[in-house]
Structures are given as C-alpha cells and as structure tokens.
Write a protein that holds these residues in place. Structure first.
Motif, PDB file in Angstrom:
ATOM      1  N   ALA A 114       1.114  -1.175   0.200  1.00  0.00           N
ATOM      2  CA  ALA A 114      -0.008  -0.320  -0.167  1.00  0.00           C
ATOM      3  C   ALA A 114       0.743   1.429   0.195  1.00  0.00           C
ATOM      4  O   ALA A 114       0.780   2.081  -0.711  1.00  0.00           O
ATOM      5  CB  ALA A 114      -0.951  -0.187   1.040  1.00  0.00           C
ATOM      6  N   GLN A 115       1.773   1.680   0.943  1.00  0.00           N
ATOM      7  CA  GLN A 115       2.766   2.339   0.781  1.00  0.00           C
ATOM      8  C   GLN A 115       3.301   2.759  -0.715  1.00  0.00           C
ATOM      9  O   GLN A 115       3.827   3.966  -0.680  1.00  0.00           O
ATOM     10  CB  GLN A 115       4.124   2.621   2.007  1.00  0.00           C
ATOM     11  N   ALA A 116       3.802   1.145  -1.261  1.00  0.00           N
ATOM     12  CA  ALA A 116       4.111   1.899  -2.180  1.00  0.00           C
ATOM     13  C   ALA A 116       3.847   2.286  -3.411  1.00  0.00           C
ATOM     14  O   ALA A 116       4.241   3.127  -4.303  1.00  0.00           O
ATOM     15  CB  ALA A 116       5.135   0.346  -2.635  1.00  0.00           C
ATOM     16  N   LEU A 117       2.234   1.473  -3.352  1.00  0.00           N
ATOM     17  CA  LEU A 117       1.136   1.983  -4.141  1.00  0.00           C
ATOM     18  C   LEU A 117       0.942   3.983  -3.955  1.00  0.00           C
ATOM     19  O   LEU A 117       0.411   4.812  -4.577  1.00  0.00           O
ATOM     20  CB  LEU A 117      -0.196   1.831  -3.928  1.00  0.00           C
ATOM     21  N   VAL A 118       1.206   4.787  -2.728  1.00  0.00           N
ATOM     22  CA  VAL A 118       1.006   5.621  -2.569  1.00  0.00           C
ATOM     23  C   VAL A 118       2.079   6.223  -2.944  1.00  0.00           C
ATOM     24  O   VAL A 118       1.723   7.502  -3.901  1.00  0.00           O
ATOM     25  CB  VAL A 118       1.163   6.065  -0.788  1.00  0.00           C
ATOM     26  N   GLY A 119       3.630   6.271  -2.954  1.00  0.00           N
ATOM     27  CA  GLY A 119       4.555   6.955  -3.709  1.00  0.00           C
ATOM     28  C   GLY A 119       4.219   6.750  -5.268  1.00  0.00           C
ATOM     29  O   GLY A 119       4.203   8.403  -5.832  1.00  0.00           O
ATOM     30  N   LEU A 120       3.469   6.044  -5.657  1.00  0.00           N
ATOM     31  CA  LEU A 120       3.510   5.831  -7.162  1.00  0.00           C
ATOM     32  C   LEU A 120       2.004   6.891  -7.509  1.00  0.00           C
ATOM     33  O   LEU A 120       1.989   7.956  -8.272  1.00  0.00           O
ATOM     34  CB  LEU A 120       3.050   4.740  -7.459  1.00  0.00           C
TER      35      LEU A 120
END
Length: 206
Positions: A114-120
C-alpha cells in the motif's frame, strides 16, 4: 518496516451479501486463530491513522473488533450497490485525502504494498493507484483520492457498478509484478477468498 501515515485512511469493505460463501461473513472467517478482519486491521493500523469498516451489519461485526483499534463503522449510503457503493460511503466519511481500500476477503493485505502505491500515486498526482498482477487488475487493494467521489457518484447514478469502468475514467496508475518484486514485496497480498473451495485451500496451506 512500515510507518503510520497521517494522510492515509484504511478502508475495509464488508458490505456484501456473501452469497458465494452461503451467507457466511467473509470478514469473520477464521485464519490462524483470528478473523480475516482482525488480520486486516492489524496490517492497516501499522500505516493508517484512520480505519473505516463499511458494513450494513454492524451488530455482526462490532463484537469482534479489537477495542483498542479505534475502528469507525459506517453503512453504505445506498445499500446493494456492491464495492462501488462501499467506496462511496468511505469517500464521504474519510478524514484524509488518500484512502487505501481493501476487500474483506483478502487475508494477506500488505501495508508495504500500500505504501509503495502511495508513492506511485504521488509521483504524478494520480487519482488512483492499483496493482495489475499477471494481467489482472486488483481495484480492491488500491489507493484512491477523495476527489474520486464525483466520478463514483456519477457512475452510481448511471447504475454502472463496474470498478474497471471507474478506473478507466480516473487518472489511474497501474503497478505490475515487477513494480512489487523489485521492492521485494510478495504478490500474495492480492489473494482473495470468496467461496468455500478457496477457503478450504487457504486452511490447507495451498
């Protein structure tokens, strides 16, 4: 290691009829001594300041909620409209600009994913960021901005409940297998358990 993000609201959608599970609440299925719901909340609270559970059966779900998790239960504003209706309720209720939305039948949701997706999502000011694994889009382990709400409501008004149609209308970022694997994030987070056969496989470790 994950850190709590004051700008992130975690949302679990548990408003369905559970018809494929014979009416048994998927959120309350047990795995390794805890319900799916407890597993999910434990993960979400590691990176989300706010937790929302969208359910039209609060009396069924509230008794199993860990009291120290501080979860807000909200009903669908328009019951019977599936995940899109649940997203409408969450987008109205969320205090934060970004929502991590997950289905209640996904016992392996990942805060790291989820946090990787926040960055994206933030790279190019996207409306949404969702996994696309082995060619299959996973909208219910996705990140959504609150500004998606008008799109959701227009689609509900048109009686179109398709999440893929919503993503087509939004400025959506898609994260494929390489996106996660290069970050050493396993892909099991997108696994869902939506019928008795899938649940039996889970319990058997398959």
């Amino acid at each position: 290691m994950t850190t709590r993000d004051s700008k992130l609201t975690g949302v679990i959608l548990a408003g369905g009829l559970n018809s494929r599970m014979g009416g048994r609440s998927k959120a309350l299925l047990s795995y390794q001594g805890r319900t799916f719901l407890e597993h999910q909340l434990e993960v979400m609270r590691s990176c989300c300041q706010e937790l929302l559970l969208v359910t039209n059966e609060p009396d069924r779900h509230k008794p199993v909620l860990p009291k120290h998790f501080n979860v807000t239960l909200i009903p669908d504003r328009q019951p019977g409209l599936g995940p899109l209706g649940g997203m409408q309720a969450a987008l109205h209720a969320a205090k934060n600009d970004t929502l991590w939305v997950a289905a209640c039948d996904m016992p392996f949701i990942s805060a790291t994913a989820a946090q990787a997706l926040v960055g994206l999502l933030e790279e190019d000011s996207r409306d949404a960021a969702v996994p696309r694994l082995h060619g299959r889009v996973q909208p219910l382990h996705g990140l959504y901005r609150r500004r998606c709400l008008p799109f959701v409501e227009r689609q509900l008004q048109a009686e179109d409940l398709r999440l893929m149609r919503l993503l087509d209308k939004l400025y959506t970022a898609y994260a494929d297998e390489d996106f996660f694997e290069t970050r050493q994030i396993g892909l099991d987070f997108a696994r869902n358990v939506n019928d008795p056969a899938a649940y039996e496989q889970l319990l058997q470790g398959r």
